[in-house]
Motif scaffolding. Structure first.
Motif, mmCIF file in Angstrom:
data_model
loop_
_atom_site.group_PDB
_atom_site.id
_atom_site.type_symbol
_atom_site.label_atom_id
_atom_site.label_comp_id
_atom_site.label_asym_id
_atom_site.label_seq_id
_atom_site.Cartn_x
_atom_site.Cartn_y
_atom_site.Cartn_z
ATOM 1 N N TYR A 267 0.835 -1.204 0.000
ATOM 2 C CA TYR A 267 0.000 0.000 0.000
ATOM 3 C C TYR A 267 0.868 1.253 0.000
ATOM 4 C CZ TYR A 267 -2.813 3.742 2.229
ATOM 5 O OH TYR A 267 -3.412 4.931 2.566
ATOM 6 N N GLY A 268 1.750 1.362 0.977
ATOM 7 C CA GLY A 268 2.396 2.645 1.210
ATOM 8 C C GLY A 268 3.693 2.910 0.490
ATOM 9 N N GLY A 269 4.367 1.850 0.019
ATOM 10 C CA GLY A 269 5.720 2.021 -0.469
ATOM 11 C C GLY A 269 5.914 3.091 -1.525
ATOM 12 N N LEU A 270 5.008 3.160 -2.475
ATOM 13 C CA LEU A 270 5.200 4.083 -3.592
ATOM 14 C C LEU A 270 4.817 5.524 -3.262
ATOM 15 C CD1 LEU A 270 4.324 1.807 -6.628
ATOM 16 C CD2 LEU A 270 6.550 2.717 -5.951
ATOM 17 N N PHE A 271 4.421 5.788 -2.014
ATOM 18 C CA PHE A 271 4.322 7.178 -1.587
ATOM 19 C C PHE A 271 5.703 7.814 -1.480
ATOM 20 C CE2 PHE A 271 0.059 5.885 -0.201
ATOM 21 C CZ PHE A 271 -0.673 6.957 -0.677
ATOM 22 N N VAL A 272 6.735 7.012 -1.644
ATOM 23 C CA VAL A 272 8.094 7.548 -1.731
ATOM 24 C C VAL A 272 8.224 8.511 -2.913
ATOM 25 C CG1 VAL A 272 9.055 5.727 -3.220
ATOM 26 C CG2 VAL A 272 10.530 6.868 -1.545
#
Length: 466
Positions: A267-272
């Motif tokens: 879910y969150g990884g590509l908020f990078v």
């Protein structure tokens, strides 16, 4: 014959183009959740005909039966799950991939595809600060990526795991993850024979992040009991609240304790991609492996996950097998992905990701991510301003968890879906039931958020008081 003749190809192309165009225009006006026609769907279970219905007949059935009974995932108020709409080029890339039908196992069967997948994996690795030794492979999704990561971790911990399995292990291996982690960690442990009894769900703090002090306490207890801690799964973007585990502190523990650190960034990884979130994800570069889902924040059509590893040799240690019938000369430009994962036959998943990045550019995805972060905070602000609505957790990413005072969450969710306002999902935090809007949809606007919150406020006003 299983080919289409020239006239049929022309007609199929016309019908497909019309389908794409009509669907795109209809999205804002379609029901988010269909009113299921059970009779029509039951008819799909009848035996297939000896004589085909042809191109026209097929598209008629798709338009009359399949489409009306399908959830409108692309609708701007589809906010129930971490599932966004496909980007605009995705359907075309999928059609091209199906046409050339590359088998992405060893490079001779798919030379261009091998390089395209390498380009996508290299770019994703770079987002997390991985170096030249890194590698990875595209998967069906984040759950499979995490399963594959734990497989690689097992081979690293047990060098003879391929030959001996877990039967000869002197000590049971233990995996640690947050109480708020995705169920894929449990599934991976069950499938690999680690066992659910050897998965430790670590308590979280008041912001639903893994508590490092409890993690260290559990590791000590397991060592004292004769068990062998070997892997920690951290989650920057937990499945319910989107909370970001303290990855840097967890990485410190893993280094001191000689544990494999896996990041479930499905879910969150590509908020990078967002400049404002990059610092919170910087410590992910210290992980041994990372799972991400391009079918989420890169909006690739389902399905498209990815496993990244800091040292690609771990992939071949786990997955490379020799076989004379698949031997092909090595080429420094190419990668034989059959040696990087469990599959032999693999589709050209990379094309839809590569095509979107080439078509729209990376900046467009950065903007989309920031847009969704802004909308989540806007929704949280609107909810916070309403006395009868209550936020259940801080908004770290794009998951907004809340309650309507004096309203049962399941009833409210059903009403929103049935009347066509929105499809939201359930949330359970700290033993309390609530609702969750997860904004992973680039089509969603402030107007959509305002419409949802206004309806929630109406429900609150109609509810009985204390």
């Amino acid at each position: 014959m299983l080919n289409l003749d020239e006239a049929e190809r022309e007609r199929a192309g016309q019908l497909l183009t019309a389908f794409f165009d009509d669907y795109e225009r209809s999205i804002p006006h379609r029901a988010v959740v269909p009113e299921v026609d059970r009779e029509a769907l039951s008819a799909l279970l009848t035996p297939f005909p000896d004589e085909g219905i042809g191109v026209e007949g097929l598209f008629h059935e798709i338009n009359e039966t399949i489409l009306p009974n399908s959830t409108t995932v692309a609708h701007p108020r589809f906010l129930a799950y971490v599932l966004g709409p496909p980007n605009g080029i995705g359907p075309y890339a999928e059609a091209i991939a199906a046409t050339i039908n590359q088998n992405c196992n060893f490079w001779q069967l798919s030379p261009a595809a091998s390089v395209v997948e390498r380009a996508v994996v290299t770019w994703l690795s770079g987002l997390f600060g991985y170096g030249e030794q890194a590698g990875g492979i595209l998967t069906e999704g984040g759950s499979i990526a995490t399963l594959n990561a734990l497989t690689v971790a097992l081979h690293a911990r047990r060098p003879r795991f391929r030959d001996r399995g877990l039967h000869k292990a002197d000590k049971p291996l233990v995996v640690y993850t947050s109480a708020e982690a995705h169920r894929c960690v449990d599934k991976a442990a069950a499938i690999l024979g680690i066992g659910l009894d050897n998965v430790r769900r670590i308590a979280t703090d008041d912001q639903w992040r893994m508590r490092v002090d409890v993690l260290e306490k559990e590791i000590r207890a397991d060592r004292e009991a004769g068990r062998e801690p070997f892997c920690v799964v951290a989650t920057p973007g937990t499945v319910t609240s989107g909370s970001i585990d303290p990855v840097a502190d967890i990485a410190d523990v893993c280094e001191r304790q000689d544990l494999w650190l896996h990041i479930d960034g499905a879910y969150g990884g590509l908020f990078v991609l967002s400049e404002r979130k990059r610092e919170e994800f910087r410590a992910c570069s210290r992980a041994d492996s990372i799972a991400v889902d391009p079918h989420k924040l890169l909006f690739a059509p389902l399905s498209a996950g990815c496993l990244l590893v800091r040292d690609r040799a771990g992939l071949t240690d786990a997955y490379a097998f020799s076989s004379s019938y698949l031997t092909v000369a090595e080429d420094p430009l190419m990668i034989d992905y059959m040696d990087y994962g469990p599959q032999l036959s693999r589709g050209f998943t990379a094309l839809k990701i590569w095509s979107a990045l080439r078509t729209f550019g990376v900046a467009a995805f950065r903007d989309a991510v920031d847009h969704m972060l802004d909308l989540a905070q806007y929704m949280a602000d609107l909810i916070g301003a309403e006395g009868q609505l209550e936020l259940m957790a801080p908004v770290s990413l794009t998951a907004v968890c809340f309650r309507i005072k004096h309203v049962e969450p399941a009833a409210a969710l059903a009403t929103l879906a049935e009347e066509g306002t929105a499809l939201l999902g359930p949330a359970r935090l700290g033993g309390r039931d609530g609702m969750r809007a997860c904004i992973t949809n680039y089509r969603t606007t402030r107007d959509d958020i305002e419409q949802i919150v206004a309806r929630l406020t109406d429900m609150a006003g109609q509810a009985p008081g204390d």
